[in-house]
Design a protein around this motif. Structure first.
Motif, PDB file in Angstrom:
ATOM      1  N   PHE A 235      93.203  25.452  47.230  1.00 33.05           N
ATOM      2  CA  PHE A 235      92.104  26.615  46.759  1.00 33.05           C
ATOM      3  C   PHE A 235      90.959  26.693  47.557  1.00 33.05           C
ATOM      4  CE2 PHE A 235      88.585  28.233  44.283  1.00 33.05           C
ATOM      5  CZ  PHE A 235      89.046  29.639  43.911  1.00 33.05           C
ATOM      6  N   GLY A 236      90.057  25.983  48.145  1.00 33.55           N
ATOM      7  CA  GLY A 236      89.027  25.928  48.987  1.00 33.55           C
ATOM      8  C   GLY A 236      89.222  26.234  50.301  1.00 33.55           C
ATOM      9  N   TYR A 251      77.688  32.510  53.461  1.00 37.23           N
ATOM     10  CA  TYR A 251      77.856  32.068  52.180  1.00 37.23           C
ATOM     11  C   TYR A 251      79.334  31.101  52.085  1.00 37.23           C
ATOM     12  CZ  TYR A 251      75.731  36.874  51.630  1.00 37.23           C
ATOM     13  OH  TYR A 251      75.217  37.647  51.515  1.00 37.23           O
ATOM     14  N   VAL A 252      79.227  30.556  52.939  1.00 41.03           N
ATOM     15  CA  VAL A 252      80.399  29.394  53.110  1.00 41.03           C
ATOM     16  C   VAL A 252      80.235  28.434  52.496  1.00 41.03           C
ATOM     17  CG1 VAL A 252      80.756  29.130  55.583  1.00 41.03           C
ATOM     18  CG2 VAL A 252      82.625  29.525  54.025  1.00 41.03           C
ATOM     19  N   GLY A 253      79.016  28.096  52.523  1.00 39.44           N
ATOM     20  CA  GLY A 253      78.531  26.964  52.113  1.00 39.44           C
ATOM     21  C   GLY A 253      79.144  26.379  50.591  1.00 39.44           C
ATOM     22  N   ILE A 254      79.408  27.513  50.130  1.00 38.89           N
ATOM     23  CA  ILE A 254      80.414  27.412  48.240  1.00 38.89           C
ATOM     24  C   ILE A 254      81.792  26.488  48.725  1.00 38.89           C
ATOM     25  CG2 ILE A 254      80.326  28.813  45.854  1.00 38.89           C
ATOM     26  CD1 ILE A 254      78.100  30.251  46.234  1.00 38.89           C
ATOM     27  N   PRO A 255      82.371  27.203  48.491  1.00 39.96           N
ATOM     28  CA  PRO A 255      83.383  26.691  48.955  1.00 39.96           C
ATOM     29  C   PRO A 255      83.962  25.204  49.858  1.00 39.96           C
ATOM     30  CG  PRO A 255      83.507  28.643  50.390  1.00 39.96           C
ATOM     31  CD  PRO A 255      82.445  28.888  49.825  1.00 39.96           C
ATOM     32  N   THR A 256      82.703  25.391  50.892  1.00 36.06           N
ATOM     33  CA  THR A 256      82.695  24.570  51.598  1.00 36.06           C
ATOM     34  C   THR A 256      82.478  22.965  50.268  1.00 36.06           C
ATOM     35  OG1 THR A 256      82.419  25.275  53.559  1.00 36.06           O
ATOM     36  CG2 THR A 256      82.044  22.614  53.761  1.00 36.06           C
ATOM     37  N   GLY A 257      81.253  23.514  49.986  1.00 42.26           N
ATOM     38  CA  GLY A 257      80.753  22.574  49.021  1.00 42.26           C
ATOM     39  C   GLY A 257      81.659  21.937  47.956  1.00 42.26           C
ATOM     40  N   LEU A 298      76.608  15.525  49.515  1.00 44.60           N
ATOM     41  CA  LEU A 298      76.577  16.544  51.091  1.00 44.60           C
ATOM     42  C   LEU A 298      77.108  17.818  50.531  1.00 44.60           C
ATOM     43  CD1 LEU A 298      77.347  14.691  54.040  1.00 44.60           C
ATOM     44  CD2 LEU A 298      75.848  15.599  53.669  1.00 44.60           C
ATOM     45  N   GLY A 299      78.501  17.975  49.741  1.00 44.72           N
ATOM     46  CA  GLY A 299      78.607  19.373  49.210  1.00 44.72           C
ATOM     47  C   GLY A 299      77.527  19.955  48.107  1.00 44.72           C
ATOM     48  N   PHE A 300      77.042  19.382  46.844  1.00 45.12           N
ATOM     49  CA  PHE A 300      75.702  20.153  46.766  1.00 45.12           C
ATOM     50  C   PHE A 300      74.733  21.267  47.303  1.00 45.12           C
ATOM     51  CE2 PHE A 300      77.082  16.536  43.417  1.00 45.12           C
ATOM     52  CZ  PHE A 300      77.842  17.625  42.140  1.00 45.12           C
ATOM     53  N   PHE A 302      75.580  21.983  49.846  1.00 46.44           N
ATOM     54  CA  PHE A 302      76.539  23.316  51.133  1.00 46.44           C
ATOM     55  C   PHE A 302      76.570  24.576  50.386  1.00 46.44           C
ATOM     56  CE2 PHE A 302      79.144  20.217  53.889  1.00 46.44           C
ATOM     57  CZ  PHE A 302      77.366  20.316  55.014  1.00 46.44           C
ATOM     58  N   ILE A 303      76.383  23.670  48.610  1.00 46.30           N
ATOM     59  CA  ILE A 303      76.853  24.721  47.298  1.00 46.30           C
ATOM     60  C   ILE A 303      75.216  25.672  47.414  1.00 46.30           C
ATOM     61  CG2 ILE A 303      77.294  24.510  45.443  1.00 46.30           C
ATOM     62  CD1 ILE A 303      79.192  22.421  45.118  1.00 46.30           C
ATOM     63  N   ALA A 304      74.300  24.466  47.685  1.00 44.13           N
ATOM     64  CA  ALA A 304      73.019  24.702  47.062  1.00 44.13           C
ATOM     65  C   ALA A 304      72.380  25.968  48.387  1.00 44.13           C
ATOM     66  CB  ALA A 304      71.269  23.380  47.029  1.00 44.13           C
ATOM     67  N   VAL A 305      73.353  25.623  49.783  1.00 46.47           N
ATOM     68  CA  VAL A 305      72.957  26.439  50.715  1.00 46.47           C
ATOM     69  C   VAL A 305      73.392  28.262  50.448  1.00 46.47           C
ATOM     70  CG1 VAL A 305      73.360  27.164  53.269  1.00 46.47           C
ATOM     71  CG2 VAL A 305      72.151  25.072  52.086  1.00 46.47           C
ATOM     72  N   GLY A 306      74.302  28.044  49.782  1.00 46.28           N
ATOM     73  CA  GLY A 306      75.501  28.922  49.708  1.00 46.28           C
ATOM     74  C   GLY A 306      75.183  29.965  49.033  1.00 46.28           C
ATOM     75  N   CYS A 307      73.854  29.247  47.874  1.00 43.46           N
ATOM     76  CA  CYS A 307      73.812  30.140  46.686  1.00 43.46           C
ATOM     77  C   CYS A 307      72.290  30.187  47.011  1.00 43.46           C
ATOM     78  CB  CYS A 307      73.627  28.862  44.819  1.00 43.46           C
ATOM     79  SG  CYS A 307      75.596  28.853  44.404  1.00 43.46           S
ATOM     80  N   ILE A 308      72.022  30.501  47.297  1.00 44.21           N
ATOM     81  CA  ILE A 308      70.481  30.593  48.057  1.00 44.21           C
ATOM     82  C   ILE A 308      70.632  31.786  49.265  1.00 44.21           C
ATOM     83  CG2 ILE A 308      68.230  29.539  49.981  1.00 44.21           C
ATOM     84  CD1 ILE A 308      68.712  26.686  48.742  1.00 44.21           C
ATOM     85  N   ASN A 309      71.383  32.103  49.304  1.00 45.42           N
ATOM     86  CA  ASN A 309      71.761  32.372  50.491  1.00 45.42           C
ATOM     87  C   ASN A 309      71.897  33.938  49.955  1.00 45.42           C
ATOM     88  OD1 ASN A 309      71.050  32.165  53.111  1.00 45.42           O
ATOM     89  ND2 ASN A 309      73.110  30.990  53.151  1.00 45.42           N
ATOM     90  N   VAL A 310      72.911  33.998  48.906  1.00 48.37           N
ATOM     91  CA  VAL A 310      73.255  34.792  47.794  1.00 48.37           C
ATOM     92  C   VAL A 310      72.473  35.698  46.779  1.00 48.37           C
ATOM     93  CG1 VAL A 310      74.119  35.880  45.366  1.00 48.37           C
ATOM     94  CG2 VAL A 310      75.671  33.682  47.603  1.00 48.37           C
ATOM     95  N   VAL A 311      71.137  34.536  46.540  1.00 45.25           N
ATOM     96  CA  VAL A 311      69.638  35.590  45.975  1.00 45.25           C
ATOM     97  C   VAL A 311      69.016  35.808  47.165  1.00 45.25           C
ATOM     98  CG1 VAL A 311      67.751  34.712  45.357  1.00 45.25           C
ATOM     99  CG2 VAL A 311      69.922  32.983  44.838  1.00 45.25           C
TER     100      VAL A 311
END
Length: 320
Positions: A235-236, A251-257, A298-300, A302-311
């Motif tokens: 899925f990721g 935003y690819v940090g979200i699925p990578t995370g 590290l996954g958390f 990556f998710i944080a970076v992706g979410c920050i970029n969404v904002v």
């Protein structure tokens, strides 16, 4: 400057917490005899490698490391990349210069807001085939997992409790040996699970399932839980393909995370179920579990970076 400091704070906290955790986990392994010495050493090695990678990446030390290894051209490239990111960040500026910088940043935010808004999403058909393959793979794994877990509720298997007698380790694979008591009779039986590098604890009580008339044949849901890792992976990857193909790479940090968190998490849950571990016992159960916690952290990130970029897509700030 703020982004740079935030990254360094994250790296410092990560290294301190993860490094201390590795030392504690290795000490517990060393107390388990000859077998524990190897596992404790592997835990320290894994912790050292992960912490060094974080240090080199967040503090711009890859150039120095590559130069030490004789890779001078690659070292110069890494230094140049890091210098571009940190250029003029550390220079002291006057109050007037800071004011000018803030005003310029506000103007740039408005420009970026407009650019982000005007950049329309365009779907690329080239991602359809690999996405369908990945989604099909994910569906297969989760379907098999669901079928396996149905043994717990289908009425064919009944639930019982078993005590871990010992674990036999051959070529790094640990086979659990259980004692189960049904209708006053004791049965010794081996679990089907094989976990590389995990130190199981004799005396722990675990939930098992067995056919009504065959208590010697046991099944544990940990095998099915591990199948979820395959589902998360496919899925990721499918989501990463969608993001990168359709110019959503920021935003690819979200699925990578999700991959970095999901696979280690399913592994840890499966290990806890298989060995009847408490949370603390799980923390110090071996190098593989220790490494999986590092991947989750590290996954958390990556998710944080992706979410920050969404904002930042809506605030107009520069993407990370």
């Amino acid at each position: 400057m703020k982004d740079k400091n935030s990254s360094k704070i994250f790296a410092t906290v990560f290294i301190a917490v993860y490094g201390l955790y590795g030392i504690v986990a290795s000490i517990f392994q060393f107390t388990k005899g000859v077998r524990g010495l190897t596992d404790g050493f592997l835990t320290l090695v894994a912790g050292t490698i992960v912490c060094l990678i974080i240090y080199f990446s967040f503090f711009g030390k890859w150039g120095k490391f590559l130069r030490f290894a004789g890779r001078h051209s690659q070292a110069d490239e890494m230094d140049e990349i890091y210098e571009k990111k940190t250029k003029n960040k550390s220079k002291k500026k006057s109050a007037y210069a800071l004011k000018e910088e803030r005003e310029a940043e506000m103007r740039m935010r408005e420009i970026r807001k407009k650019q982000y808004k005007e950049k329309k999403f365009k779907f690329h058909k080239s991602c359809i085939a690999p996405m369908l393959i990945c989604l099909a793979g994910s569906a297969i794994f989760f379907t098999i997992c669901g079928f396996e877990l149905s043994k717990m509720y289908g009425g064919i298997y009944v639930k019982a409790q078993a005590e871990i007698i010992n674990s036999i380790n051959n070529d790094g694979n640990s086979t659990l040996v259980f004692q189960i008591i049904v209708d006053g009779k004791k049965y010794l039986t081996a679990g089907a699970d094989s976990w590389a590098g995990v130190s199981f604890i004799a005396g722990n009580i675990v939930d098992v399932y067995h056919p009504v008339y065959h208590p010697e044949v046991i099944w544990q849901p940990s095998t099915a839980i591990m199948l979820c890792a395959g589902g998360v992976l496919f899925f990721g990857i499918g989501t990463i393909v969608f993001f990168t193909t359709n110019d959503l790479d920021k935003y690819v940090g979200i699925p990578t995370g999700i991959i970095f968190v999901g696979i280690p998490l399913t592994f840890q849950i499966a290990v806890a179920v298989a060995g009847g571990f408490s949370f603390f016992q799980l923390l110090v159960s071996g190098a593989f579990v220790y490494a999986s916690f590092g991947l989750m952290l590290l996954g958390f990130y990556f998710i944080a970076v992706g979410c920050i970029n969404v904002v930042r897509r809506f605030t107009g700030e520069e993407m990370l």
